[in-house]
Write an enzyme that holds these catalytic residues in place. Sequence first.
Site, PDB file in Angstrom:
ATOM      1  N   SER A   1      83.131  17.151  19.808  1.00  9.43           N
ATOM      2  CA  SER A   1      84.083  17.274  20.905  1.00  9.43           C
ATOM      3  C   SER A   1      85.442  16.742  20.465  1.00  9.43           C
ATOM      4  O   SER A   1      85.521  15.750  19.748  1.00  9.43           O
ATOM      5  CB  SER A   1      83.553  16.474  22.102  1.00  9.43           C
ATOM      6  OG  SER A   1      84.438  16.564  23.173  1.00  9.43           O
TER       7      SER A   1
ATOM      8  N   HIS B   1      88.005  15.468  22.316  1.00 12.17           N
ATOM      9  CA  HIS B   1      88.699  14.342  22.966  1.00 12.17           C
ATOM     10  C   HIS B   1      88.208  12.972  22.520  1.00 12.17           C
ATOM     11  O   HIS B   1      88.746  11.954  22.961  1.00 12.17           O
ATOM     12  CB  HIS B   1      88.671  14.482  24.500  1.00 12.17           C
ATOM     13  CG  HIS B   1      87.367  14.217  25.161  1.00 12.17           C
ATOM     14  ND1 HIS B   1      87.140  13.110  25.931  1.00 12.17           N
ATOM     15  CD2 HIS B   1      86.221  14.919  25.188  1.00 12.17           C
ATOM     16  CE1 HIS B   1      85.903  13.158  26.422  1.00 12.17           C
ATOM     17  NE2 HIS B   1      85.327  14.252  25.973  1.00 12.17           N
TER      18      HIS B   1
ATOM     19  N   THR C   1      88.198  34.157  27.211  1.00 15.72           N
ATOM     20  CA  THR C   1      89.468  34.009  26.487  1.00 15.72           C
ATOM     21  C   THR C   1      89.593  32.586  25.968  1.00 15.72           C
ATOM     22  O   THR C   1      89.358  31.622  26.703  1.00 15.72           O
ATOM     23  CB  THR C   1      90.643  34.354  27.425  1.00 15.72           C
ATOM     24  OG1 THR C   1      90.427  35.680  27.906  1.00 15.72           O
ATOM     25  CG2 THR C   1      91.972  34.278  26.699  1.00 15.72           C
TER      26      THR C   1
ATOM     27  N   CYS D   1      77.874   5.528  36.313  1.00 12.43           N
ATOM     28  CA  CYS D   1      78.002   5.172  37.720  1.00 12.43           C
ATOM     29  C   CYS D   1      77.641   6.398  38.540  1.00 12.43           C
ATOM     30  O   CYS D   1      78.399   7.346  38.608  1.00 12.43           O
ATOM     31  CB  CYS D   1      79.431   4.743  38.011  1.00 12.43           C
ATOM     32  SG  CYS D   1      79.650   4.171  39.677  1.00 12.43           S
TER      33      CYS D   1
END
Length: 379
Positions: A201, A203, A239, A327
């Site tokens: 990933s 990020h 896209t 959480c």
Amino acid sequence: MIYLDHAATTKPRKEVVEAMLPYLGEKYYNPSAYYRVANNVKNDMETARARIALCLQVQAGSIYFTGGGTESDNWAIRAAIAGAGIKGSGGKKGKHIISTRIEHPAVSNTLRYLEENGCEVTRLGTDRYGMISVDELADAIRENTVLISVMHANNEIGTIEPIEEIGRIAHERGVLFHTDAVQSFGHIPIDMSSIDLLSASSHKIYGPKGVGLLYINPKIRLGRMMFGGNQEMGRRPGTENVAGIMGFAKAAELIFDETDNLAEHDNSLRERLKRELSEAIPGVRFSGHPDRHLPGILSVTFEHMSNEVILIGLDREEILASAGSACSTGAMEPSKVLKACGASDEEAHGTIRFSIGRENTEEDIDETVRVLKKIVNRS
Ligand code: PLP
């Protein structure tokens, strides 16, 4: 502000944002369109694919861009199971998957769904450091095992699993091997030699959110997860997130270039935090493997404390960290990962995950310890 939650997400680097901007502006064309300007965008995206492939030392055609780690995990596992019998597993009856008790929900909830739909899942336990046993894994393989999915490094405690050995065993036994490398990609070296499927990933490596990749070993056939157009070699329609992909490639190049230095930086601050906390606060304990751990993650248990009280106290002083638990519905559930390592509910409730990143300094660590000491003494 002291940000110590890099395992949750990272701040995109300046160079990453700069690499993305043209594709949010003048280079906005749909890469599938026929005119030349669109074709240029498509070429840029293909270059990004090749640049990321180079980081992993794999073929460009084995990298498929996705909408992030969760999508990559879902695709890998669901398609591997849907296609069981296509490759390697020909003739096997039923579908058995081997995984662990410490996977991220992107994997564990996908497995639960498959289980509800007729698959059998063996979830391996771990030792107190969060490490699975390779022998136990080998013993769990059956005639009908089609997939092993074991994360490379754990997102809560940082323990690094022995994926090289797991991959070797999987291959010897003709079972597909998927690894969720969302936390390790770019942060520690990855030996790709025996991996069939790998999720990463953007990020978590100072790139943009909502973009990731699935590596599919060219030797295996994996079906599509969605139906639509011909993008991503016909296997991941829709896209493309061109700006995201360009940012991801930039972030990957930058981090792979400095993996060793960054690991040293993060690890030395992690050690500092560990040392200072041990000296300042009686009864603190650390989870995760003492040696085989990610450079930047430190899971800390505070005796007779609630992580909510600590997190609120930290937040008041603009120090941002996470609990070692998700959480959900407003209530803090004790972390399954910590429980798998043998922690009691109370210990799990008193655990905080600090995750260090490239912009953190020694002063950040010293200040964090000072504030933690204050919070603990107050309660
Ligand atoms: N797998 C692991 C181990 C993670 O830590 C995360 C994110 O925290 C994910 C998967 C999900 O990735 P994404 O946020 O890109 O969907």
